[in-house]
Design a protein around this motif. Sequence first.
Motif, PDB file in Angstrom:
ATOM      1  N   SER A 197       0.847  -1.189   0.000  1.00 63.46           N
ATOM      2  CA  SER A 197       0.000   0.000   0.000  1.00 63.46           C
ATOM      3  C   SER A 197       0.883   1.239   0.000  1.00 63.46           C
ATOM      4  O   SER A 197       1.984   1.220   0.560  1.00 63.46           O
ATOM      5  CB  SER A 197      -0.895   0.022   1.242  1.00 63.46           C
ATOM      6  OG  SER A 197      -1.697  -1.136   1.304  1.00 63.46           O
ATOM      7  N   PHE A 250      -4.290   7.366   2.403  1.00 64.17           N
ATOM      8  CA  PHE A 250      -4.192   6.193   1.523  1.00 64.17           C
ATOM      9  C   PHE A 250      -4.258   6.609   0.056  1.00 64.17           C
ATOM     10  O   PHE A 250      -5.195   7.320  -0.352  1.00 64.17           O
ATOM     11  CB  PHE A 250      -5.343   5.248   1.870  1.00 64.17           C
ATOM     12  CG  PHE A 250      -5.466   4.026   1.021  1.00 64.17           C
ATOM     13  CD1 PHE A 250      -6.473   3.923   0.069  1.00 64.17           C
ATOM     14  CD2 PHE A 250      -4.591   2.963   1.173  1.00 64.17           C
ATOM     15  CE1 PHE A 250      -6.617   2.789  -0.695  1.00 64.17           C
ATOM     16  CE2 PHE A 250      -4.732   1.816   0.407  1.00 64.17           C
ATOM     17  CZ  PHE A 250      -5.744   1.732  -0.531  1.00 64.17           C
ATOM     18  N   GLN A 304      -3.615   0.449  -3.081  1.00 64.86           N
ATOM     19  CA  GLN A 304      -3.030  -0.800  -2.615  1.00 64.86           C
ATOM     20  C   GLN A 304      -2.901  -1.767  -3.786  1.00 64.86           C
ATOM     21  O   GLN A 304      -3.766  -1.789  -4.683  1.00 64.86           O
ATOM     22  CB  GLN A 304      -3.925  -1.433  -1.561  1.00 64.86           C
ATOM     23  CG  GLN A 304      -3.451  -2.797  -1.085  1.00 64.86           C
ATOM     24  CD  GLN A 304      -4.395  -3.408  -0.081  1.00 64.86           C
ATOM     25  OE1 GLN A 304      -4.079  -3.549   1.087  1.00 64.86           O
ATOM     26  NE2 GLN A 304      -5.588  -3.766  -0.534  1.00 64.86           N
ATOM     27  N   ASN A 353      -6.011  -2.886  -5.838  1.00 66.50           N
ATOM     28  CA  ASN A 353      -7.142  -3.333  -5.028  1.00 66.50           C
ATOM     29  C   ASN A 353      -7.469  -2.234  -4.017  1.00 66.50           C
ATOM     30  O   ASN A 353      -7.025  -2.269  -2.892  1.00 66.50           O
ATOM     31  CB  ASN A 353      -6.793  -4.639  -4.328  1.00 66.50           C
ATOM     32  CG  ASN A 353      -7.950  -5.183  -3.515  1.00 66.50           C
ATOM     33  OD1 ASN A 353      -9.016  -4.577  -3.470  1.00 66.50           O
ATOM     34  ND2 ASN A 353      -7.762  -6.284  -2.861  1.00 66.50           N
ATOM     35  N   GLY A 354      -8.200  -1.256  -4.458  1.00 64.48           N
ATOM     36  CA  GLY A 354      -8.568  -0.162  -3.571  1.00 64.48           C
ATOM     37  C   GLY A 354      -7.758   1.075  -3.884  1.00 64.48           C
ATOM     38  O   GLY A 354      -6.539   1.005  -4.078  1.00 64.48           O
ATOM     39  N   ARG A 355      -8.423   2.209  -3.942  1.00 66.49           N
ATOM     40  CA  ARG A 355      -7.783   3.469  -4.265  1.00 66.49           C
ATOM     41  C   ARG A 355      -8.408   4.565  -3.416  1.00 66.49           C
ATOM     42  O   ARG A 355      -9.623   4.581  -3.203  1.00 66.49           O
ATOM     43  CB  ARG A 355      -7.970   3.787  -5.749  1.00 66.49           C
ATOM     44  CG  ARG A 355      -7.186   4.988  -6.218  1.00 66.49           C
ATOM     45  CD  ARG A 355      -7.373   5.220  -7.706  1.00 66.49           C
ATOM     46  NE  ARG A 355      -6.567   6.355  -8.126  1.00 66.49           N
ATOM     47  CZ  ARG A 355      -5.349   6.255  -8.643  1.00 66.49           C
ATOM     48  NH1 ARG A 355      -4.810   5.064  -8.833  1.00 66.49           N
ATOM     49  NH2 ARG A 355      -4.671   7.331  -8.979  1.00 66.49           N
ATOM     50  N   SER A 387     -12.885   0.356   1.533  1.00 65.99           N
ATOM     51  CA  SER A 387     -11.760  -0.096   0.719  1.00 65.99           C
ATOM     52  C   SER A 387     -10.917  -0.966   1.633  1.00 65.99           C
ATOM     53  O   SER A 387     -10.181  -0.453   2.467  1.00 65.99           O
ATOM     54  CB  SER A 387     -10.964   1.101   0.202  1.00 65.99           C
ATOM     55  OG  SER A 387      -9.869   0.666  -0.569  1.00 65.99           O
ATOM     56  N   LYS A 402      -7.420  -0.224   2.925  1.00 64.51           N
ATOM     57  CA  LYS A 402      -7.115   1.126   3.369  1.00 64.51           C
ATOM     58  C   LYS A 402      -7.071   1.215   4.879  1.00 64.51           C
ATOM     59  O   LYS A 402      -7.978   0.753   5.564  1.00 64.51           O
ATOM     60  CB  LYS A 402      -8.186   2.064   2.816  1.00 64.51           C
ATOM     61  CG  LYS A 402      -8.147   3.485   3.330  1.00 64.51           C
ATOM     62  CD  LYS A 402      -9.320   4.271   2.771  1.00 64.51           C
ATOM     63  CE  LYS A 402      -9.407   5.658   3.359  1.00 64.51           C
ATOM     64  NZ  LYS A 402     -10.579   6.381   2.807  1.00 64.51           N
TER      65      LYS A 402
END
Lengths: 114, 112
Positions: free
Chosen positions: A33, A45, A48, A55-57, B96, B99
């Motif tokens: 990440s 963040f 990742q 996978n995830g923003r 997420s 996160k």
Amino acid sequence: ETGVTQSPTHLIKTRGQQVTLRCSSQSGHNTVSWYQQALGQGPQFIFQYYREEENGRGNFPPRFSGLQFPNYSSELNVNALELDDSALYLCASSQGLAGDYEQYFGPGTRLTVT
Amino acid sequence: GEDVEQSLFLSVREGDSSVINCTYTDSSSTYLYWYKQEPGAGLQLLTYIFSNMDMKQDQRLTVLLNKKDKHLSLRIADTQTGDSAIYFCAEPTTDSWGKLQFGAGTQVVVTP
């Protein structure tokens, strides 16, 4: 066991330029990440990577992009640098997604945009 | 603003106990974390607690979790000058899953 490493340590760029930051994950970790930490704030963040896929923003524009390689190391690329991009960029690795596994952070790359 | 809230500053005398407080938002968080950041450095994972626990002790560190109030605290016993740093609490968010949501950090200053 080697921890999370990042390079370079410090970097100075000019507005409008592009930058690539690098991260080597801890041995046995498949998830990386990236976070941006502005002065006096908590880390935010960016995104990742899990097994080479994003996978995830977080709430960052598309000029922030990344890659994860088969050895699970990762790059963060920032295009068209702006003054507000000046920050400490932190990479964290984990055995899986942060909801399930603890994240270990590297020392960070200090980016200054002039 | 931050969804995870922390007080910004704590001054403590060497040898006393420090208590750092945090309020989080996501009641479904599986883990809650405490990180330490020394000047110019990255984040060091200090400790974490599972959401099904009320308390966790690890040497000089004690973590207390009140799920009803979504309140997390970190107690440092016998505070030393080397404990001077910024302390962040963090929770993984379900919007997420990768996160971590951090608070703004509590700066702890230990005086002789």
